[in-house]
Enzyme design. Structure first.
Site, PDB file in Angstrom:
ATOM      1  N   SER A  48       0.824  -1.216   0.000  1.00  0.00           N
ATOM      2  CA  SER A  48       0.000   0.000   0.000  1.00  0.00           C
ATOM      3  C   SER A  48       0.854   1.260   0.000  1.00  0.00           C
ATOM      4  CB  SER A  48      -0.946   0.008   1.202  1.00  0.00           C
ATOM      5  OG  SER A  48      -0.228   0.149   2.413  1.00  0.00           O
ATOM      6  N   HIS A  49       2.146   1.140   0.333  1.00  0.00           N
ATOM      7  CA  HIS A  49       2.973   2.349   0.418  1.00  0.00           C
ATOM      8  C   HIS A  49       4.213   2.302  -0.469  1.00  0.00           C
ATOM      9  CE1 HIS A  49       0.027   3.422   3.303  1.00  0.00           C
ATOM     10  NE2 HIS A  49       0.516   4.645   3.334  1.00  0.00           N
ATOM     11  N   ARG A  53       1.396   4.633  -4.029  1.00  0.00           N
ATOM     12  CA  ARG A  53       1.285   6.004  -3.505  1.00  0.00           C
ATOM     13  C   ARG A  53       1.223   7.051  -4.606  1.00  0.00           C
ATOM     14  NH1 ARG A  53      -1.251   6.593   0.474  1.00  0.00           N
ATOM     15  NH2 ARG A  53      -1.880   4.536  -0.152  1.00  0.00           N
ATOM     16  N   HIS A 121       1.609  14.644   3.380  1.00  0.00           N
ATOM     17  CA  HIS A 121       2.228  13.389   3.798  1.00  0.00           C
ATOM     18  C   HIS A 121       1.517  12.200   3.161  1.00  0.00           C
ATOM     19  CE1 HIS A 121       4.877  10.872   5.918  1.00  0.00           C
ATOM     20  NE2 HIS A 121       5.285  11.816   6.741  1.00  0.00           N
ATOM     21  N   ALA A 124       4.935   6.116   3.949  1.00  0.00           N
ATOM     22  CA  ALA A 124       5.186   5.321   5.157  1.00  0.00           C
ATOM     23  C   ALA A 124       6.175   6.075   6.045  1.00  0.00           C
ATOM     24  CB  ALA A 124       5.776   3.973   4.763  1.00  0.00           C
ATOM     25  N   ASP A 179       5.965   0.282  12.456  1.00  0.00           N
ATOM     26  CA  ASP A 179       5.322   1.407  11.774  1.00  0.00           C
ATOM     27  C   ASP A 179       3.936   0.974  11.340  1.00  0.00           C
ATOM     28  OD1 ASP A 179       4.596   3.530  10.139  1.00  0.00           O
ATOM     29  OD2 ASP A 179       5.815   2.849   8.446  1.00  0.00           O
ATOM     30  N   GLU A 189      -4.367   0.222   2.398  1.00  0.00           N
ATOM     31  CA  GLU A 189      -4.667  -1.214   2.410  1.00  0.00           C
ATOM     32  C   GLU A 189      -6.149  -1.442   2.100  1.00  0.00           C
ATOM     33  OE1 GLU A 189      -3.512  -4.772   2.169  1.00  0.00           O
ATOM     34  OE2 GLU A 189      -2.001  -3.285   2.717  1.00  0.00           O
ATOM     35  N   LEU A 306       9.141 -10.843  15.442  1.00  0.00           N
ATOM     36  CA  LEU A 306       9.646  -9.533  15.862  1.00  0.00           C
ATOM     37  C   LEU A 306       9.403  -8.556  14.723  1.00  0.00           C
ATOM     38  CD1 LEU A 306      11.277  -8.120  18.173  1.00  0.00           C
ATOM     39  CD2 LEU A 306      13.311  -8.509  16.759  1.00  0.00           C
ATOM     40  N   ARG A 310      10.659  -9.255   9.123  1.00  0.00           N
ATOM     41  CA  ARG A 310      10.080  -9.511   7.797  1.00  0.00           C
ATOM     42  C   ARG A 310      10.534  -8.437   6.801  1.00  0.00           C
ATOM     43  NH1 ARG A 310       7.502  -7.210   4.399  1.00  0.00           N
ATOM     44  NH2 ARG A 310       7.309  -5.426   5.807  1.00  0.00           N
ATOM     45  N   ARG A 311      10.531  -7.204   7.279  1.00  0.00           N
ATOM     46  CA  ARG A 311      10.926  -6.081   6.421  1.00  0.00           C
ATOM     47  C   ARG A 311      12.339  -6.272   5.860  1.00  0.00           C
ATOM     48  NH1 ARG A 311       9.191  -1.489   5.898  1.00  0.00           N
ATOM     49  NH2 ARG A 311       7.803  -1.484   7.698  1.00  0.00           N
TER      50      ARG A 311
HETATM   51  P1  NDP Z   1       0.468  -3.101   9.249  1.00  0.00           P
HETATM   52  O1  NDP Z   1      -0.824  -3.337   9.921  1.00  0.00           O
HETATM   53  O2  NDP Z   1       0.844  -3.957   8.093  1.00  0.00           O
HETATM   54  O3  NDP Z   1       1.601  -3.187  10.361  1.00  0.00           O
HETATM   55  C1  NDP Z   1       2.904  -3.008   9.976  1.00  0.00           C
HETATM   56  C2  NDP Z   1       3.792  -3.055  11.177  1.00  0.00           C
HETATM   57  O4  NDP Z   1       3.442  -4.103  12.080  1.00  0.00           O
HETATM   58  C3  NDP Z   1       5.206  -3.334  10.736  1.00  0.00           C
HETATM   59  O5  NDP Z   1       6.080  -2.734  11.647  1.00  0.00           O
HETATM   60  C4  NDP Z   1       5.240  -4.860  10.788  1.00  0.00           C
HETATM   61  O6  NDP Z   1       6.559  -5.382  10.889  1.00  0.00           O
HETATM   62  C5  NDP Z   1       4.448  -5.128  12.039  1.00  0.00           C
HETATM   63  N1  NDP Z   1       3.739  -6.410  11.973  1.00  0.00           N
HETATM   64  C6  NDP Z   1       2.788  -6.764  11.090  1.00  0.00           C
HETATM   65  N2  NDP Z   1       2.343  -8.008  11.347  1.00  0.00           N
HETATM   66  C7  NDP Z   1       3.040  -8.451  12.403  1.00  0.00           C
HETATM   67  C8  NDP Z   1       3.042  -9.663  13.159  1.00  0.00           C
HETATM   68  N3  NDP Z   1       2.217 -10.666  12.861  1.00  0.00           N
HETATM   69  N4  NDP Z   1       3.892  -9.768  14.192  1.00  0.00           N
HETATM   70  C9  NDP Z   1       4.725  -8.754  14.502  1.00  0.00           C
HETATM   71  N5  NDP Z   1       4.769  -7.575  13.833  1.00  0.00           N
HETATM   72  C10 NDP Z   1       3.929  -7.426  12.803  1.00  0.00           C
HETATM   73  O7  NDP Z   1       0.631  -1.576   8.760  1.00  0.00           O
HETATM   74  P2  NDP Z   1      -0.520  -0.562   8.365  1.00  0.00           P
HETATM   75  O8  NDP Z   1      -1.274  -1.146   7.237  1.00  0.00           O
HETATM   76  O9  NDP Z   1      -1.219  -0.107   9.572  1.00  0.00           O
HETATM   77  O10 NDP Z   1       0.390   0.651   7.808  1.00  0.00           O
HETATM   78  C11 NDP Z   1       1.072   0.491   6.582  1.00  0.00           C
HETATM   79  C12 NDP Z   1       1.842   1.745   6.290  1.00  0.00           C
HETATM   80  O11 NDP Z   1       0.968   2.812   6.080  1.00  0.00           O
HETATM   81  C13 NDP Z   1       2.813   2.208   7.377  1.00  0.00           C
HETATM   82  O12 NDP Z   1       4.093   2.279   6.789  1.00  0.00           O
HETATM   83  C14 NDP Z   1       2.330   3.589   7.757  1.00  0.00           C
HETATM   84  O13 NDP Z   1       3.346   4.537   8.034  1.00  0.00           O
HETATM   85  C15 NDP Z   1       1.581   3.996   6.502  1.00  0.00           C
HETATM   86  N6  NDP Z   1       0.579   5.019   6.803  1.00  0.00           N
HETATM   87  C16 NDP Z   1       0.872   6.308   6.487  1.00  0.00           C
HETATM   88  C17 NDP Z   1      -0.043   7.300   6.771  1.00  0.00           C
HETATM   89  C18 NDP Z   1       0.265   8.728   6.516  1.00  0.00           C
HETATM   90  O14 NDP Z   1      -0.571   9.576   6.815  1.00  0.00           O
HETATM   91  N7  NDP Z   1       1.406   9.081   5.979  1.00  0.00           N
HETATM   92  C19 NDP Z   1      -1.333   6.994   7.384  1.00  0.00           C
HETATM   93  C20 NDP Z   1      -1.503   5.591   7.706  1.00  0.00           C
HETATM   94  C21 NDP Z   1      -0.570   4.644   7.403  1.00  0.00           C
HETATM   95  P3  NDP Z   1       7.296  -5.856   9.539  1.00  0.00           P
HETATM   96  O15 NDP Z   1       7.686  -4.568   8.853  1.00  0.00           O
HETATM   97  O16 NDP Z   1       8.468  -6.660   9.945  1.00  0.00           O
HETATM   98  O17 NDP Z   1       6.302  -6.622   8.745  1.00  0.00           O
HETATM   99  O1  PYC Z   2      -2.796   4.579   4.062  1.00  0.00           O
HETATM  100  O2  PYC Z   2      -3.929   5.684   5.575  1.00  0.00           O
HETATM  101  C1  PYC Z   2      -3.097   5.626   4.660  1.00  0.00           C
HETATM  102  C2  PYC Z   2      -2.379   6.860   4.254  1.00  0.00           C
HETATM  103  C3  PYC Z   2      -2.739   8.129   4.451  1.00  0.00           C
HETATM  104  C4  PYC Z   2      -1.766   8.916   3.930  1.00  0.00           C
HETATM  105  C5  PYC Z   2      -0.829   8.106   3.420  1.00  0.00           C
HETATM  106  N1  PYC Z   2      -1.212   6.848   3.634  1.00  0.00           N
END
Ligand code: NDP
Ligand code: PYC
Length: 338
Positions: A48-49, A53, A121, A124, A179, A189, A306, A310-311
């Protein structure tokens, strides 16, 4: 079955994103910073990011909701505070320009804050806290978004998807990073679920009448929900406060009003914090950072996941093999070049 994805190297991803942004008038320094974060998202397996984007960025550009060339202005606001005025441009360049001052202040004072104001913004947050942690500092990042999320117990959009990211330096190897959005899913997503016509897991949102649904299109028209009920809701409120009014910037409600249906990137602020363990602990820092390693070991030794492992695995694989991108998305993106 035919694979409806195409393999690109990371250089090709970067080049494609940069070409689209350049074609639409973004100044070179912004192109580079934005392409870097989208490529990083794609590289780390964050569908998703990554390139996706570009759709949000292009909405901002086409609607004239973002400055294409504002040069960030970095201000030494107080002993432990850096302020960066992004001038209504995309956030990645403002972060890049402010980071050295944030790091320097954290080393001098022990704890420093960076307020990025008036930025769009779309990205990610992990690249930012990872960059702070690679400087040997503990990093935090928060930003509001658009009012898409109802508070726990409510059914009308008020809060943003409001991500929280954290980075912790490890004595050997890559930093510990997490994050995520404070909503049950990121908006991106949810949009991917709609594009692929997939039902969401339960608990992601409600339709326009406030009824729980797993239909992504209905949630997009209704309200998303926080993760973890009242706990995610409170964290989301915290993000609104500390990266909105506390730094003199917009809330998610303000941001969506500014957007006026353009479906562009949220406009507002971002708060970053950096703490220097050496300042906090003096000579004891190595000993205590080693204790942190024991906690991480306690997670993995019982087969639990942890965050960030995965990242880094995905990163190594992408660097070696490239990434697979849905052809439908690539077609849309390539069409932006003509
Ligand atoms: P997720 O729900 O996919 O969670 C991601 C985070 O949780 C990562 O750090 C991931 O680690 C960890 N994680 C996921 N599954 C597990 C698990 N089973 N066990 C342990 N850790 C886990 O992310 P979101 O969909 O909520 O967000 C995705 C992106 O969207 C983010 O990068 C966020 O910054 C971005 N975003 C940006 C916004 C903005 O306004 N700019 C607004 C909202 C979101 P790992 O990386 O190792 O998988
Ligand atoms: O996925 O919620 C989101 C988001 C908002 C701004 C950037 N990503």
């Amino acid at each position: 079955m035919m694979d409806d994805r195409e393999r690109l190297t990371l250089d090709e991803v970067h080049e494609l994103v940069a070409s689209v942004l350049t074609r639409h008038g973004l100044a070179p320094a912004h192109v580079e910073a934005c392409a870097d974060v989208m490529t990083a998202g794609e590289r780390d397996g964050g569908g998703s990011h990554g390139i996706f984007r570009l759709l949000m960025c292009m909405n901002s550009i086409r609607a004239g909701k973002v400055s294409l060339d504002a040069e960030p202005v970095v201000e030494d606001a107080a002993q432990g505070i850096v302020r960066v005025d992004a001038g209504g441009a995309f956030a990645p360049l403002a972060f890049r320009r402010g980071l050295p001052a944030l790091v320097q202040k954290a080393r001098e004072v022990g704890l420093a804050a960076m307020a990025v104001n008036d930025c769009c913004h779309f990205a990610a947050l992990f690249p930012e806290v990872e960059a702070i942690a690679r400087e040997g500092l503990v990093g935090f990042a928060f930003t509001p978004s658009h009012a898409w999320v109802a508070p726990a117990g409510g059914s009308r959009p008020l809060l943003g998807t409001n991500p929280i990211a954290f980075g912790w330096p490890r004595p050997a190897g890559d930093p510990f990073v997490f994050d995520f959005a404070t909503s049950a899913s990121a908006r991106g997503e949810l949009e991917l679920h709609r594009r692929e016509d997939r039902p969401t897991p339960p608990g992601w949102g409600v339709d326009a009448s406030g009824t729980p649904t797993t239909d992504a299109a209905e949630i997009l028209e209704g309200a998303m929900l926080p993760f973890g009920g009242h706990k995610g809701s409170a964290l989301s409120l915290m993000v609104e406060l500390i990266a909105g009014p506390l730094i003199g910037d917009l809330t998610s409600v303000d941001s969506i009003a500014y957007d006026a249906g353009a479906k562009g990137a949220p406009l507002g602020g971002e708060l970053l914090l950096a703490i220097d363990p050496s300042r906090m602990l003096g000579d004891g820092a190595p000993k205590h950072l080693a204790r942190a390693e024991a906690i991480f070991e306690g997670v993995v030794s019982q087969g639990a996941r942890l965050p960030s492992l995965r990242r880094y695995e995905a990163r190594r694989k992408s660097e070696a093999e490239g990434v697979l991108i849905p052809r439908k998305l690539l077609d849309e993106v390539r069409a932006m070049l003509v």
